[in-house]
Design a protein around this motif. Structure first.
Motif, PDB file in Angstrom:
ATOM      1  N   ALA A   1     -20.355  55.539 -23.298  1.00  0.00           N
ATOM      2  CA  ALA A   1     -19.112  55.269 -24.027  1.00  0.00           C
ATOM      3  C   ALA A   1     -18.246  56.526 -24.064  1.00  0.00           C
ATOM      4  N   GLY A   2     -18.906  57.694 -24.060  1.00  0.00           N
ATOM      5  CA  GLY A   2     -18.179  58.958 -24.073  1.00  0.00           C
ATOM      6  C   GLY A   2     -17.436  59.237 -22.782  1.00  0.00           C
ATOM      7  N   ALA A   3     -17.781  58.508 -21.714  1.00  0.00           N
ATOM      8  CA  ALA A   3     -17.142  58.739 -20.420  1.00  0.00           C
ATOM      9  C   ALA A   3     -15.828  57.976 -20.279  1.00  0.00           C
ATOM     10  N   VAL A   4     -15.517  57.131 -21.260  1.00  0.00           N
ATOM     11  CA  VAL A   4     -14.252  56.388 -21.207  1.00  0.00           C
ATOM     12  C   VAL A   4     -13.099  57.393 -21.263  1.00  0.00           C
ATOM     13  N   PRO A   5     -12.108  57.269 -20.359  1.00  0.00           N
ATOM     14  CA  PRO A   5     -11.011  58.237 -20.369  1.00  0.00           C
ATOM     15  C   PRO A   5     -10.258  58.265 -21.700  1.00  0.00           C
ATOM     16  N   THR A   6      -9.774  59.409 -22.056  1.00  0.00           N
ATOM     17  CA  THR A   6      -8.992  59.756 -23.274  1.00  0.00           C
ATOM     18  C   THR A   6      -9.676  59.410 -24.613  1.00  0.00           C
ATOM     19  N   VAL A   7     -10.108  58.154 -24.830  1.00  0.00           N
ATOM     20  CA  VAL A   7     -10.695  57.820 -26.135  1.00  0.00           C
ATOM     21  C   VAL A   7     -12.220  58.012 -26.145  1.00  0.00           C
ATOM     22  N   GLY A   8     -12.777  58.498 -25.026  1.00  0.00           N
ATOM     23  CA  GLY A   8     -14.228  58.609 -24.890  1.00  0.00           C
ATOM     24  C   GLY A   8     -14.890  59.434 -25.968  1.00  0.00           C
ATOM     25  N   HIS A   9     -14.409  60.653 -26.161  1.00  0.00           N
ATOM     26  CA  HIS A   9     -15.049  61.554 -27.121  1.00  0.00           C
ATOM     27  C   HIS A   9     -14.957  60.977 -28.533  1.00  0.00           C
ATOM     28  N   PHE A  10     -13.784  60.407 -28.824  1.00  0.00           N
ATOM     29  CA  PHE A  10     -13.572  59.785 -30.136  1.00  0.00           C
ATOM     30  C   PHE A  10     -14.566  58.632 -30.342  1.00  0.00           C
ATOM     31  N   THR A  11     -14.709  57.757 -29.313  1.00  0.00           N
ATOM     32  CA  THR A  11     -15.628  56.611 -29.406  1.00  0.00           C
ATOM     33  C   THR A  11     -17.060  57.081 -29.590  1.00  0.00           C
ATOM     34  N   LEU A  12     -17.430  58.112 -28.835  1.00  0.00           N
ATOM     35  CA  LEU A  12     -18.786  58.643 -28.923  1.00  0.00           C
ATOM     36  C   LEU A  12     -19.100  59.127 -30.337  1.00  0.00           C
ATOM     37  N   ARG A  13     -18.161  59.871 -30.920  1.00  0.00           N
ATOM     38  CA  ARG A  13     -18.386  60.374 -32.277  1.00  0.00           C
ATOM     39  C   ARG A  13     -18.374  59.231 -33.297  1.00  0.00           C
ATOM     40  N   LEU A  14     -17.518  58.241 -33.030  1.00  0.00           N
ATOM     41  CA  LEU A  14     -17.443  57.083 -33.925  1.00  0.00           C
ATOM     42  C   LEU A  14     -18.766  56.317 -33.907  1.00  0.00           C
ATOM     43  N   LEU A  15     -19.323  56.139 -32.703  1.00  0.00           N
ATOM     44  CA  LEU A  15     -20.579  55.389 -32.574  1.00  0.00           C
ATOM     45  C   LEU A  15     -21.748  56.170 -33.164  1.00  0.00           C
ATOM     46  N   ARG A  16     -21.802  57.480 -32.830  1.00  0.00           N
ATOM     47  CA  ARG A  16     -22.955  58.264 -33.243  1.00  0.00           C
ATOM     48  C   ARG A  16     -22.869  58.756 -34.683  1.00  0.00           C
ATOM     49  N   GLY A  17     -21.687  58.738 -35.260  1.00  0.00           N
ATOM     50  CA  GLY A  17     -21.523  59.302 -36.592  1.00  0.00           C
ATOM     51  C   GLY A  17     -21.686  60.802 -36.561  1.00  0.00           C
ATOM     52  N   GLY A  18     -21.276  61.423 -35.446  1.00  0.00           N
ATOM     53  CA  GLY A  18     -21.407  62.864 -35.250  1.00  0.00           C
ATOM     54  C   GLY A  18     -21.502  63.138 -33.766  1.00  0.00           C
ATOM     55  N   ASP A  19     -21.860  64.364 -33.413  1.00  0.00           N
ATOM     56  CA  ASP A  19     -21.917  64.693 -31.993  1.00  0.00           C
ATOM     57  C   ASP A  19     -23.228  64.269 -31.354  1.00  0.00           C
ATOM     58  N   ASP A  20     -24.274  64.096 -32.166  1.00  0.00           N
ATOM     59  CA  ASP A  20     -25.574  63.741 -31.624  1.00  0.00           C
ATOM     60  C   ASP A  20     -26.071  62.440 -32.230  1.00  0.00           C
ATOM     61  N   VAL A  21     -27.111  61.888 -31.590  1.00  0.00           N
ATOM     62  CA  VAL A  21     -27.773  60.716 -32.172  1.00  0.00           C
ATOM     63  C   VAL A  21     -28.712  61.222 -33.261  1.00  0.00           C
ATOM     64  N   THR A  22     -28.383  60.878 -34.517  1.00  0.00           N
ATOM     65  CA  THR A  22     -29.184  61.339 -35.656  1.00  0.00           C
ATOM     66  C   THR A  22     -29.397  60.176 -36.622  1.00  0.00           C
ATOM     67  N   GLY A  23     -29.888  60.502 -37.822  1.00  0.00           N
ATOM     68  CA  GLY A  23     -30.006  59.485 -38.860  1.00  0.00           C
ATOM     69  C   GLY A  23     -28.666  58.847 -39.175  1.00  0.00           C
ATOM     70  N   ALA A  24     -27.583  59.609 -38.988  1.00  0.00           N
ATOM     71  CA  ALA A  24     -26.236  59.065 -39.231  1.00  0.00           C
ATOM     72  C   ALA A  24     -25.950  57.922 -38.262  1.00  0.00           C
ATOM     73  N   THR A  25     -26.421  58.073 -37.003  1.00  0.00           N
ATOM     74  CA  THR A  25     -26.241  57.006 -36.012  1.00  0.00           C
ATOM     75  C   THR A  25     -26.996  55.757 -36.461  1.00  0.00           C
ATOM     76  N   LEU A  26     -28.214  55.991 -36.954  1.00  0.00           N
ATOM     77  CA  LEU A  26     -29.044  54.873 -37.410  1.00  0.00           C
ATOM     78  C   LEU A  26     -28.343  54.099 -38.520  1.00  0.00           C
ATOM     79  N   SER A  27     -27.763  54.825 -39.481  1.00  0.00           N
ATOM     80  CA  SER A  27     -27.039  54.163 -40.572  1.00  0.00           C
ATOM     81  C   SER A  27     -25.902  53.309 -40.030  1.00  0.00           C
ATOM     82  N   ARG A  28     -25.155  53.867 -39.068  1.00  0.00           N
ATOM     83  CA  ARG A  28     -24.020  53.142 -38.500  1.00  0.00           C
ATOM     84  C   ARG A  28     -24.470  51.902 -37.749  1.00  0.00           C
ATOM     85  N   PHE A  29     -25.493  52.082 -36.915  1.00  0.00           N
ATOM     86  CA  PHE A  29     -25.971  50.950 -36.113  1.00  0.00           C
ATOM     87  C   PHE A  29     -26.529  49.865 -37.021  1.00  0.00           C
ATOM     88  N   TYR A  30     -27.156  50.286 -38.110  1.00  0.00           N
ATOM     89  CA  TYR A  30     -27.692  49.324 -39.075  1.00  0.00           C
ATOM     90  C   TYR A  30     -26.557  48.516 -39.704  1.00  0.00           C
TER      91      TYR A  30
END
Lengths: 359, 152
Positions: free
Chosen positions: A157-186
């Motif tokens: 998702a981060g490879a999408v042009p222009t909005v990629g980085h934004f989407t990646l952070r939106l999905l992960r809830g940060g720069d990495d996959v962490t507990g924050a990502t789990l909360s979001r996915f839940y």
């Protein structure tokens, strides 16, 4: 007894409309009517998912510290917890398989042609939603495989042009996959996606009820002028057949859940090395393998970026199919779209298989 | 022809019964595991026998402190004349946690105004029976002495 209850309700609510609907709803009878069952079977599995999903919510805990342990608790301590969890996992896979089968049957039969364009559009979005359910639900047990698969998936998702980085952070809830990502996915998996899906399914079914079942182009074209297809009453003839199909699905599901338990794997460790053979769920394999085959640069652009844009365009094309296939809308045969559907099917099947065996 | 309608009727009844039996069996086959799933498994935590309720020196006369007794709260009281007493802090009425009232030297439940004396007995209010009493021992000496509470 039932008659009396209905009479009591009728007395107060006037069920004339409902009675007319029940009495008059028919399903056309022809050689290809077997494809009509797929949508209902998918709907049945969706009900199974909602039901078992709610049950799992009673014990599941969405945090990096407790998610894995709570699933372990469900499958080892809670009575029949293993069954409920296995059914939820297997049903998810069967559901996506059946949704794809439903999608291709409608594609090949050109049931999307006028006046059913919107039924198709809502169906395509439902297919995307099912993939979203699969992707978000895969992470929830917080095991090694799902952790790294989510890293890769959100990375794409981060490879999408222009909005990629934004989407990646939106999905992960940060720069990495962490507990924050789990909360979001839940949240996505148990609240947002179910809400949108419920609304879309209601719309999808409403369209089907308003317009009745589509008759395949080939069958329609063979009818003599003024000739009408034989109809089968929906209640009880068709619905009993549909229930039989549901029983078959239920039997397959129960057998899979009982004899092929869904692995839990080992708990995710963000600092562990990626285990070899990391791959997403089978329904993302074709896409995953395609991205793997792309060279790092195509005409000066990043290969991955080109791939992601191409998949986006394919998704857009799928949404627009009924508006692009002018011939089918006019009731003429449209071999070009049959070919496209065939190419799509062959691509998906072959790349899924190759992706499965590729190193 | 009345002789022809009878077997038809019987066949229909037979098939209806068969179908209904099938549906009911399915419903039961689903309902049984689901009902078992809903019942939480017994918690792995063994019943607590004793717990440390803090330092003896930090509890002044006519005061009390809440402590963890297993998974439930307990209350340890130092009476005005220096004696240590401990109870389960779970009100016997509706499971609220009781507190010490220094002005009347009583244990009070804020939920429904239940009042207990320092023997754990009900003085007034809705609680049906007194608080569970624990045994208090002091382990160690001087400022570091610990209050050890155990189930009698």
């Amino acid at each position: 007894m039932i008659r009396e209850v209905i009479a009591w309700l009728d007395d107060r609510l006037d069920l004339t409309d409902v009675r007319h609907f029940v009495a008059e709803k028919g399903v056309p009878v022809h050689a290809q009517k077997v494809w009509y069952y797929l949508g209902g079977m998918t709907l049945f599995l969706l009900a199974v998912q909602i039901f078992t999903g709610i049950l799992l919510l009673l014990y599941y805990r969405p945090s990096a510290a407790e998610a894995y342990e709570s699933v372990q608790f469900i499958v080892t301590q809670v009575q029949f917890g293993w069954l409920i969890r296995n059914i939820h996992s297997w049903s998810a896979n069967l559901l996506i398989g059946l949704a794809f089968a439903h999608f291709f049957s409608v594609f090949f039969l050109k049931s999307y042609r006028k006046p059913r364009e919107l039924t198709w559009v809502s169906g395509i979005f439902l297919l995307f939603l099912m993939l979203g359910f699969g992707f978000s639900g895969y992470l929830l047990p917080w095991n090694e495989l799902s952790f790294f698969a989510t890293k890769v998936g959100t990375g794409i998702a981060g490879a999408v042009p222009t909005v990629g980085h934004f989407t990646l952070r939106l999905l992960r809830g940060g720069d990495d996959v962490t507990g924050a990502t789990l909360s979001r996915f839940y949240g996505l998996h148990v609240a947002i996606l179910p809400a949108v899906t419920t609304a879309l399914v209601a719309l999808h079914l409403l369209f089907v009820q308003r317009q009745g079942m589509s008759v395949p182009l080939g069958v329609e074209r063979r009818l003599k002028p003024g000739e009408r297809l034989r109809q089968m009453p929906f209640f009880p003839n068709y619905i009993l057949r549909e229930v039989l199909a549901w029983y078959v699905v239920l039997a397959v599901l129960a057998a899979l859940a009982a004899f092929y338990p869904w692995e839990l794997g080992t708990k995710a460790d963000p600092f562990a090395v990626v285990p070899p053979g990391i791959r997403p769920e089978w329904y993302f394999l074709a896409m995953f393998h395609t991205l793997k085959l792309l060279p790092s640069h195509i005409l000066g652009f990043e290969g991955e970026r080109i791939g992601v844009v191409a998949f986006g365009l394919i998704a857009l094309f799928l949404v627009l199919v009924p508006f692009l296939d002018r011939r089918a809308s006019r009731g003429e045969s449209s071999p070009m779209f049959t070919t496209l559907a065939l190419v799509g099917l062959l691509y998906l099947v072959s790349f899924t298989i190759i992706g499965h065996y590729a190193k | 022809m009345p002789s022809d309608t009878r077997p038809d009727f019987d066949r229909r009844t037979f098939l209806d019964t068969l179908l209904a039996t099938g549906f009911v069996s399915t419903a039961l086959a689903v309902a049984y595991p689901v009902s078992r799933f809903l019942i939480p498994p017994a918690s792995g935590e063994p019943a607590t026998a004793s717990a440390v309720a803090g330092r003896a020196s930090s509890l002044r006369p006519n005061s009390a402190a809440i402590f963890k007794f297993g998974s439930k709260p307990g209350i340890v009281v130092r009476t005005a004349d220096g004696e240590l007493r401990a109870f389960s802090a779970v009100c016997t009425h509706l499971d609220c946690t009781v507190q010490f009232k220094a002005d009347t030297s009583q244990l009070w439940c804020a939920c429904h105004n239940g009042m207990y004396d320092l023997g754990g007995n009900v003085v007034s209010g809705p609680p049906p029976r007194g608080l569970e009493k624990f045994t208090v021992n002091v382990r160690g000496e001087g400022d570091d002495a610990e209050i050890v509470v155990s189930r009698t």
